[in-house]
Design an enzyme around this catalytic site. Structure first.
Site, PDB file in Angstrom:
ATOM      1  N   SER A 172       0.805  -1.226   0.000  1.00  0.00           N
ATOM      2  CA  SER A 172       0.000   0.000   0.000  1.00  0.00           C
ATOM      3  C   SER A 172       0.834   1.270   0.000  1.00  0.00           C
ATOM      4  CB  SER A 172      -0.913   0.026   1.230  1.00  0.00           C
ATOM      5  OG  SER A 172      -0.134  -0.071   2.412  1.00  0.00           O
ATOM      6  N   HIS A 198       0.914   5.177   6.334  1.00  0.00           N
ATOM      7  CA  HIS A 198       0.465   5.633   5.010  1.00  0.00           C
ATOM      8  C   HIS A 198       0.501   7.150   4.906  1.00  0.00           C
ATOM      9  CE1 HIS A 198      -1.440   1.659   5.750  1.00  0.00           C
ATOM     10  NE2 HIS A 198      -0.899   1.441   4.559  1.00  0.00           N
ATOM     11  N   ASP A 212      -2.639   7.196   9.894  1.00  0.00           N
ATOM     12  CA  ASP A 212      -1.911   6.281  10.779  1.00  0.00           C
ATOM     13  C   ASP A 212      -0.428   6.573  10.579  1.00  0.00           C
ATOM     14  OD1 ASP A 212      -1.015   5.024   8.379  1.00  0.00           O
ATOM     15  OD2 ASP A 212      -2.766   3.722   8.363  1.00  0.00           O
ATOM     16  N   GLY A 257      -1.681  -4.327   1.206  1.00  0.00           N
ATOM     17  CA  GLY A 257      -1.803  -5.499   2.074  1.00  0.00           C
ATOM     18  C   GLY A 257      -0.880  -6.643   1.736  1.00  0.00           C
ATOM     19  N   ASN A 315       4.213  -5.688   5.468  1.00  0.00           N
ATOM     20  CA  ASN A 315       3.288  -6.789   5.795  1.00  0.00           C
ATOM     21  C   ASN A 315       4.016  -8.115   5.956  1.00  0.00           C
ATOM     22  OD1 ASN A 315       0.944  -5.052   5.464  1.00  0.00           O
ATOM     23  ND2 ASN A 315       1.459  -5.086   3.286  1.00  0.00           N
TER      24      ASN A 315
END
Ligand SMILES: *[C@@H]1O[C@H](CO)[C@@H](O)[C@H](O)[C@H]1NC(C)=O
Length: 263
Positions: free
Chosen positions: A36, A223, A220, A70, A102
């Site tokens: 992402s 990102h 967050d 993801g 991830n």
């Protein structure tokens, strides 16, 4: 007799050279494989991935952003996305691979399908469900080698840091994935190169300071906003150009015109 034997060899070579060129695209493609932090749409509302801004800094190439939110080195592999890339690239294309966000986490008690087996070599782990999981290094080495075999060049990029200025003071410690990226490049050999994207981003964030950097994280600490993603893309270009990476020849900009210093 000797010269007669040489003539056909030269003739074959003369035909072979253009045939190889024909396989190349007139305009090379630069494929992006990542998560992402690189993907179109980033991590959702009000965020964006840095791969969206990379095309503004490159000329005479077509950038294809195949990053998917993801994903990890493992799930990108398991979903067949590297296989698709291997089947898609032409000689002379480029693939920029950047994973790590991830890839951490534990395989037990519950496997999320993304965590890799920890290690920098050929270690394997087996999940409770009996799935054999490879290391980040194995997944990316396999992908890089298959892409190189198709005549593409591969850039292994260290993951972007989470907001390095979250505490109000900016500081960065690379995750283990940065070292793993270097292992992948070494394993893959000729045609593979490394960009320490994480470090270049951290250095630029240091220079911008906490107030500016915190404004890049609307949602967050992973990102970035579109403006932040543009800074993250510029940091990648700085690293690429400082390394004199072959892809840097397609840069629209000079090394000096991009913020930051070479490391
Ligand atoms: C390079 O220049 C273009 C304009 O030609 C600009 O859009 C882009 O943001 C620049 N890239 C960097 C990394 O400064």
């Amino acid at each position: 007799m000797k010269s007669v034997a040489i003539v056909p060899t030269l003739a074959v070579a003369a035909f072979a050279a253009p045939a190889k060129d024909i396989e190349k695209r007139a305009t090379p493609h630069v494929y992006l494989a990542g998560d992402s932090t690189m993907a179109l749409g980033g991590g959702g509302t009000s965020t964006q991935g840095w791969g969206v801004y990379l095309p503004y800094s490159l000329k005479d190439v077509t950038v294809v952003n195949d990053a998917v939110a993801g994903r990890s080195a493992r799930s990108y592999t398991d979903e067949g996305r590297f296989t698709t890339l291997v089947n898609t690239v032409a000689s002379g294309d480029w693939v920029i691979i950047e994973f790590g966000h991830n890839d951490g986490g534990s395989l037990s008690p519950t496997d999320n399908g993304r965590s890799d087996c920890v290690g920098s070599g050929s270690e394997t782990c087996t999940t409770a469900a009996g799935v054999v999981v490879q290391t980040y290094v194995t997944y990316l080495t396999n992908a890089a080698k298959a892409l190189l075999a198709k005549g593409a060049k591969v850039i292994i990029s260290s993951p972007t840091p989470d907001n390095t200025c979250e505490s109000g003071t900016c500081s960065y410690t690379p995750s283990r994935f940065t070292a793993y990226c270097k292992d992948v490049v070494e394993n893959a050999g000729n045609g593979a190169s490394f960009v320490d994207h994480g470090q270049y981003v951290a250095n630029e964030f240091n220079a911008l300071g906490a107030t500016v950097v915190n404004s890049y994280y609307p949602k967050d600490h992973t990102h970035t906003s579109p403006i932040g993603a543009n800074v993250v893309a510029a940091a990648f270009m700085k690293g690429l150009m400082c390394n004199n990476d072959p892809l840097a020849t397609y840069s629209k900009n000079t090394t000096a015109s991009i913020a930051g210093s070479c490391i």
